[in-house]
Design a protein around this motif. Structure first.
Motif, PDB file in Angstrom:
ATOM      1  N   UNK A 251      -3.268  14.615  -9.405  1.00  0.00           N
ATOM      2  CA  UNK A 251      -3.863  13.673  -8.415  1.00  0.00           C
ATOM      3  C   UNK A 251      -3.021  12.171  -8.151  1.00  0.00           C
ATOM      4  N   UNK A 252      -2.576  11.640  -9.286  1.00  0.00           N
ATOM      5  CA  UNK A 252      -2.101  10.400  -9.118  1.00  0.00           C
ATOM      6  C   UNK A 252      -0.568  10.761  -8.270  1.00  0.00           C
ATOM      7  N   UNK A 253       0.045  11.682  -8.302  1.00  0.00           N
ATOM      8  CA  UNK A 253       1.434  12.028  -8.133  1.00  0.00           C
ATOM      9  C   UNK A 253       1.264  12.214  -6.431  1.00  0.00           C
ATOM     10  N   UNK A 254       0.084  13.243  -6.138  1.00  0.00           N
ATOM     11  CA  UNK A 254      -0.148  13.328  -4.815  1.00  0.00           C
ATOM     12  C   UNK A 254      -0.385  12.344  -3.955  1.00  0.00           C
ATOM     13  N   UNK A 255      -1.146  11.267  -4.710  1.00  0.00           N
ATOM     14  CA  UNK A 255      -1.540   9.974  -3.985  1.00  0.00           C
ATOM     15  C   UNK A 255      -0.361   9.220  -3.626  1.00  0.00           C
ATOM     16  N   UNK A 256       0.940   9.508  -4.228  1.00  0.00           N
ATOM     17  CA  UNK A 256       1.895   8.833  -3.753  1.00  0.00           C
ATOM     18  C   UNK A 256       2.531   9.282  -2.623  1.00  0.00           C
ATOM     19  N   UNK A 257       2.165  10.255  -1.693  1.00  0.00           N
ATOM     20  CA  UNK A 257       2.673  10.832  -0.533  1.00  0.00           C
ATOM     21  C   UNK A 257       2.617   9.836   0.449  1.00  0.00           C
ATOM     22  N   UNK A 258       1.663   8.876   0.752  1.00  0.00           N
ATOM     23  CA  UNK A 258       1.866   7.738   2.148  1.00  0.00           C
ATOM     24  C   UNK A 258       3.151   7.084   1.453  1.00  0.00           C
ATOM     25  N   UNK A 259       3.516   6.665   0.485  1.00  0.00           N
ATOM     26  CA  UNK A 259       4.596   5.869   0.180  1.00  0.00           C
ATOM     27  C   UNK A 259       6.068   6.661   0.617  1.00  0.00           C
ATOM     28  N   UNK A 260       6.084   7.890   0.189  1.00  0.00           N
ATOM     29  CA  UNK A 260       7.329   8.625   0.561  1.00  0.00           C
ATOM     30  C   UNK A 260       7.298   8.714   2.115  1.00  0.00           C
ATOM     31  N   UNK A 261       6.025   9.035   2.757  1.00  0.00           N
ATOM     32  CA  UNK A 261       6.181   9.388   4.137  1.00  0.00           C
ATOM     33  C   UNK A 261       6.591   8.220   5.076  1.00  0.00           C
ATOM     34  N   UNK A 262       5.893   7.088   4.447  1.00  0.00           N
ATOM     35  CA  UNK A 262       6.444   5.899   5.346  1.00  0.00           C
ATOM     36  C   UNK A 262       7.681   5.424   4.987  1.00  0.00           C
TER      37      UNK A 262
END
Length: 316
Positions: A251-262
């Motif tokens: 879940x913590x890793x999934x939550x990193x997605x906004x950093x990758x997307x931006x």
């Protein structure tokens, strides 16, 4: 052409002709001092002495990072005094464009990095007056977006070999850290192979042998990178049939997605190559345009509308 599992990236094996926008963007943002200087610049710092007041950085390291950010076009150096020469460093449009990345990092660190949780200042959205968390939204359709809603495909300048930063990026040690820094983000951004391994997991690669063959990463380095990402709780390992180890996002890793997307959106805008993008993103049947909205009033966030509340202000 092959497609990875879990709505992953479509691999068309584009030709390898040099670093793409992903590699160049990560090459700058993978240095924690650069991130810290950008954060300080966004809060109004412009002069050498002021950066030193805000950050525990040596004069030599500060001069080198300011020069790097100026060379990369994120800052512009303007001389305001001739004798002795004094200069200030001002954010360019490219530099100002990093604020969604910094906001996404700040929010993720505050929520997920155990040793800084709750220590970062509260952010208030002046439009609605509420403290908030940024919410990743598709700017094309206005719908809140998570990783599993998005499908990515390599563009004309894509490919794993072209997406690895040319040089190893720098990550600070844990010495003399303070609230507001990005230690766990740098577990990903601060190493050229960690960033690529994390990107591969986001795109559906899960088997050790697939990491090796797809990324062309040495086995000893791959083992170390996976161990670090496991230690930070970004990945988990599942033992499948015949003892095979599969790596998946927590879940913590999934939550990193906004950093990758931006980050990738910013990199594609400012380091785009004439041949085309490194990666194209699709949200349902249209292009994904990453945007951060206020999770309270659901209005698009703008840098000028975000107020940072220090501890003494949070009860006001």
């Amino acid at each position: 052409m092959q497609q990875s599992a879990d709505r992953g990236v479509v691999s068309a094996s584009p030709p390898d002709t040099g670093p793409n926008s992903i590699a160049r963007g990560l090459g700058v943002l993978g240095d924690e001092w650069c991130l810290q200087l950008l954060r300080a610049a966004h809060t109004g710092a412009t002069r050498f002495g002021r950066f030193q007041e805000l950050l525990p950085i040596s004069a030599a390291s500060l001069a080198a990072r300011l020069a790097l950010l100026a060379d990369e076009g994120l800052l512009i150096r303007r001389v305001y005094q001739q004798n002795p020469i004094r200069a200030e460093y001002l954010l360019t449009p490219q530099g100002r464009g990093t604020w969604p990345i910094l906001l996404a990092i700040w929010d993720w660190e505050d929520r997920w990095a155990d040793h800084v949780r709750g220590e970062l200042p509260v952010r208030r959205h002046t439009v609605c007056g509420a403290s908030f968390h940024p919410e990743l939204v598709c700017g094309t359709c206005g719908v809140a977006t998570v990783r599993t809603d998005v499908r990515a495909a390599w563009g004309p300048t894509g490919g794993w070999s072209r997406s690895v930063p040319e040089t190893a990026t720098r990550r600070r040690t844990n010495a003399s850290r303070s609230a507001g820094e990005f230690p766990e983000t740098m577990a990903v951004f601060g190493n050229r192979w960690s960033a690529v391994v994390m990107g591969a997991v986001f795109q559906g690669i899960s088997r050790y042998t697939d990491f090796e063959s797809t990324l062309k990463i040495p086995s000893n380095i791959l083992s170390e990178r996976l161990r670090i990402l496991l230690d930070y709780g970004l990945l988990r390992v599942d033992v499948a049939e015949q003892g095979r180890r599969d790596y998946h996002l927590t879940e913590k890793g999934q939550a990193f997605f906004p950093i990758i997307a931006t980050t990738l959106s910013w990199a594609e805008r400012w380091y785009a190559l004439p041949e085309g993008p490194a990666m194209s993103w699709r949200h349902d049947d249209h292009a994904l345009a990453p945007r951060l909205d206020c999770d309270q009033c659901h209005q698009p966030l703008q840098a000028a509308q975000i107020e940072i509340l220090r501890p003494d202000d949070q009860n006001v």
